[in-house]
Design a protein around this motif. Structure first.
Motif, PDB file in Angstrom:
ATOM      1  N   GLU A 162      21.975   8.513  64.719  1.00 28.83           N
ATOM      2  CA  GLU A 162      22.283   9.055  63.397  1.00 28.83           C
ATOM      3  C   GLU A 162      23.778   9.105  63.080  1.00 28.83           C
ATOM      4  O   GLU A 162      24.198   8.870  61.955  1.00 28.83           O
ATOM      5  CB  GLU A 162      21.688  10.464  63.257  1.00 28.83           C
ATOM      6  N   ASP A 163      24.614   9.405  64.058  1.00 25.72           N
ATOM      7  CA  ASP A 163      26.040   9.654  63.793  1.00 25.72           C
ATOM      8  C   ASP A 163      26.908   8.411  63.916  1.00 25.72           C
ATOM      9  O   ASP A 163      28.127   8.491  63.741  1.00 25.72           O
ATOM     10  CB  ASP A 163      26.570  10.734  64.753  1.00 25.72           C
ATOM     11  N   ALA A 164      26.324   7.268  64.215  1.00 22.70           N
ATOM     12  CA  ALA A 164      27.113   6.050  64.421  1.00 22.70           C
ATOM     13  C   ALA A 164      27.263   5.271  63.117  1.00 22.70           C
ATOM     14  O   ALA A 164      26.371   5.261  62.276  1.00 22.70           O
ATOM     15  CB  ALA A 164      26.454   5.166  65.470  1.00 22.70           C
ATOM     16  N   THR A 165      28.413   4.637  62.948  1.00 18.99           N
ATOM     17  CA  THR A 165      28.667   3.785  61.785  1.00 18.99           C
ATOM     18  C   THR A 165      28.368   2.336  62.141  1.00 18.99           C
ATOM     19  O   THR A 165      28.860   1.816  63.137  1.00 18.99           O
ATOM     20  CB  THR A 165      30.138   3.907  61.329  1.00 18.99           C
ATOM     21  N   PHE A 166      27.560   1.695  61.329  1.00 15.94           N
ATOM     22  CA  PHE A 166      27.123   0.330  61.615  1.00 15.94           C
ATOM     23  C   PHE A 166      28.303  -0.642  61.586  1.00 15.94           C
ATOM     24  O   PHE A 166      29.114  -0.630  60.662  1.00 15.94           O
ATOM     25  CB  PHE A 166      26.070  -0.099  60.597  1.00 15.94           C
ATOM     26  N   ILE A 167      28.390  -1.497  62.615  1.00 20.01           N
ATOM     27  CA  ILE A 167      29.420  -2.543  62.679  1.00 20.01           C
ATOM     28  C   ILE A 167      28.831  -3.834  62.138  1.00 20.01           C
ATOM     29  O   ILE A 167      27.883  -4.375  62.709  1.00 20.01           O
ATOM     30  CB  ILE A 167      29.902  -2.764  64.126  1.00 20.01           C
ATOM     31  N   PRO A 168      29.335  -4.368  61.029  1.00 23.89           N
ATOM     32  CA  PRO A 168      28.770  -5.594  60.442  1.00 23.89           C
ATOM     33  C   PRO A 168      28.909  -6.787  61.373  1.00 23.89           C
ATOM     34  O   PRO A 168      29.812  -6.848  62.210  1.00 23.89           O
ATOM     35  CB  PRO A 168      29.594  -5.796  59.163  1.00 23.89           C
ATOM     36  N   CYS A 169      28.020  -7.731  61.208  1.00 27.66           N
ATOM     37  CA  CYS A 169      28.040  -8.967  61.991  1.00 27.66           C
ATOM     38  C   CYS A 169      29.251  -9.808  61.575  1.00 27.66           C
ATOM     39  O   CYS A 169      29.495 -10.013  60.388  1.00 27.66           O
ATOM     40  CB  CYS A 169      26.739  -9.733  61.754  1.00 27.66           C
ATOM     41  N   ASN A 170      30.011 -10.309  62.550  1.00 24.79           N
ATOM     42  CA  ASN A 170      31.211 -11.079  62.234  1.00 24.79           C
ATOM     43  C   ASN A 170      31.093 -12.555  62.618  1.00 24.79           C
ATOM     44  O   ASN A 170      32.080 -13.281  62.639  1.00 24.79           O
ATOM     45  CB  ASN A 170      32.428 -10.466  62.936  1.00 24.79           C
ATOM     46  N   GLU A 171      29.876 -12.991  62.944  1.00 22.70           N
ATOM     47  CA  GLU A 171      29.648 -14.385  63.321  1.00 22.70           C
ATOM     48  C   GLU A 171      28.250 -14.788  62.866  1.00 22.70           C
ATOM     49  O   GLU A 171      27.326 -13.974  62.907  1.00 22.70           O
ATOM     50  CB  GLU A 171      29.775 -14.558  64.844  1.00 22.70           C
ATOM     51  N   SER A 172      28.098 -16.021  62.453  1.00 18.35           N
ATOM     52  CA  SER A 172      26.778 -16.472  62.019  1.00 18.35           C
ATOM     53  C   SER A 172      25.942 -16.866  63.237  1.00 18.35           C
ATOM     54  O   SER A 172      26.481 -17.387  64.225  1.00 18.35           O
ATOM     55  CB  SER A 172      26.896 -17.663  61.073  1.00 18.35           C
ATOM     56  N   PRO A 173      24.633 -16.618  63.197  1.00 21.11           N
ATOM     57  CA  PRO A 173      23.772 -17.044  64.309  1.00 21.11           C
ATOM     58  C   PRO A 173      23.878 -18.536  64.590  1.00 21.11           C
ATOM     59  O   PRO A 173      23.810 -18.962  65.744  1.00 21.11           O
ATOM     60  CB  PRO A 173      22.369 -16.663  63.819  1.00 21.11           C
ATOM     61  N   GLU A 174      24.038 -19.331  63.545  1.00 18.33           N
ATOM     62  CA  GLU A 174      24.151 -20.781  63.735  1.00 18.33           C
ATOM     63  C   GLU A 174      25.340 -21.127  64.621  1.00 18.33           C
ATOM     64  O   GLU A 174      25.254 -21.979  65.513  1.00 18.33           O
ATOM     65  CB  GLU A 174      24.290 -21.493  62.382  1.00 18.33           C
ATOM     66  N   ASP A 175      26.484 -20.449  64.377  1.00 13.97           N
ATOM     67  CA  ASP A 175      27.667 -20.697  65.200  1.00 13.97           C
ATOM     68  C   ASP A 175      27.456 -20.202  66.630  1.00 13.97           C
ATOM     69  O   ASP A 175      27.891 -20.827  67.596  1.00 13.97           O
ATOM     70  CB  ASP A 175      28.890 -20.008  64.593  1.00 13.97           C
ATOM     71  N   TYR A 176      26.791 -19.059  66.767  1.00 14.53           N
ATOM     72  CA  TYR A 176      26.578 -18.458  68.085  1.00 14.53           C
ATOM     73  C   TYR A 176      25.730 -19.366  68.974  1.00 14.53           C
ATOM     74  O   TYR A 176      26.012 -19.535  70.164  1.00 14.53           O
ATOM     75  CB  TYR A 176      25.909 -17.093  67.925  1.00 14.53           C
TER      76      TYR A 176
END
Length: 335
Positions: free
Chosen positions: A225-239
């Motif tokens: 509940e108390d955590a702030t979501f970290i957005p994805c910084n890489e596309s799955p295709e690149d990964y």
């Protein structure tokens, strides 16, 4: 199916007349109603001829049109028109039979995702299409290589919902080589299926790289509940660009891997490349040499060993030695 705007307005106006239980629409009534509908749309006086009206009715009844059950009911010397099945509406028939057949095939495919409650409706929708367009069942026409007994398949829908809500998750997890549970705080990004198993990808708290968690090894999920979501910084295709499968060794580098393929196996490898980077660098009567630009991982070695004697890793030397070591370890079980 006609796409002319005026035609669509006429069909929808006729649909309202044919589905009206409280009024009988004779030909003159239909002409007047459709003409008023056209006038409301164009803003100018518009009318429909008797000939055009009958052509529209014939089209709506036809196989190429809407298969509308339009009945002609005699009343004295006059005839009024109404749907024989009053539950029918044109809103449910905006595709022709060919389009419906294609859609039903797609629905059958989606229906294989039994663990996703978001797709529960597809079976009901397929039944409605079958009833409306007299479609044959496709149940035994297409099969998928899916493990329906995989543990935690029921979690797919819940996890997908949490991903879309950008919720940070606290997951109780136990891998195959662990005796105790571990607790992972992860920012979930997407789900991926590989080799009949599902994996959750995301970024664990305190790490920069992505983590993959096998769905069937998850013991429990709660929201952090108390955590702030970290957005994805890489596309799955690149990964996934430089790996086979799902695992990506930390700090590993991409390498050019040369592989000799026996002529008996080559047609299979040619039609189904091991990796998108696969290129042919040498050909002979008995073999073909290919090159992959990849990070060698667990799935790479498993796939290579699965082909047995029909395939040989040539270089780099370290990758070749690791392959040989795995073959020798396997042989120990038989001596």
């Amino acid at each position: 199916m006609a796409t002319n705007k005026h035609a669509i307005i006429r069909y929808e106006a006729l649909d309202r007349c044919f589905s009206n239980k409280g009024k009988k629409f004779f030909i003159d009534d239909l002409i007047a109603y459709v003409s008023d509908a056209l006038k409301d749309y164009t803003g100018t006086d518009s009318s429909i001829s008797r000939r055009q009206l009958f052509k529209d009715i014939d089209f709506m009844r036809s196989e190429a049109g809407f298969r509308a059950p339009i009945g002609s009911i005699k009343e004295g010397k006059k005839t009024y028109y109404r749907y024989e099945d009053m539950s029918y509406t044109l809103a449910m028939q905006q595709i022709n039979p060919v389009e419906a057949e294609l859609l039903k095939t797609t629905l059958e495919m989606l229906g294989r995702f039994k663990g996703l409650p978001q797709f529960d409706y597809v079976q009901e929708l397929a039944l409605k299409l079958k009833k409306s367009f007299q479609l044959e069942d496709l149940e035994h026409s297409i099969y998928f290589d899916q493990n329906e007994y995989l543990r935690n398949l029921h979690l797919l829908g819940e996890i997908l919902k949490l991903i879309n809500q950008r919720q940070v998750l606290n997951i109780t997890y136990r891998s195959f080589n662990q005796a105790e549970d571990e607790y992972v705080v992860i920012h979930p990004y997407f789900l991926k299926q590989y080799n009949k198993r599902w994996f959750l990808y995301g970024q664990c708290q305190g790490f920069d790289s992505w983590t993959s968690l096998a769905l069937d090894r998850i013991q429990d999920i709660t929201i952090e509940e108390d955590a702030t979501f970290i957005p994805c910084n890489e596309s799955p295709e690149d990964y996934f660009e430089d790996i086979i499968g799902v695992s990506k060794p930390i700090d590993a580098k991409c390498e050019f891997v040369k592989i000799k393929v026996n002529k008996s196996l080559w047609p299979y490898i040619d039609s189904k490349p091991l990796h998108p980077s696969q290129t042919v660098i040498d050909r002979a009567e008995a073999y073909t040499v290919i090159q992959l630009e990849i990070i060698p991982n667990y799935e790479f070695y498993a796939q290579i060993l699965g082909f047995g004697a029909a395939i040989e890793v040539i270089s780099p030397l370290l990758v070749r030695e690791k392959t040989v070591r795995r073959v020798k370890d396997s042989l120990k079980n038989y001596y």
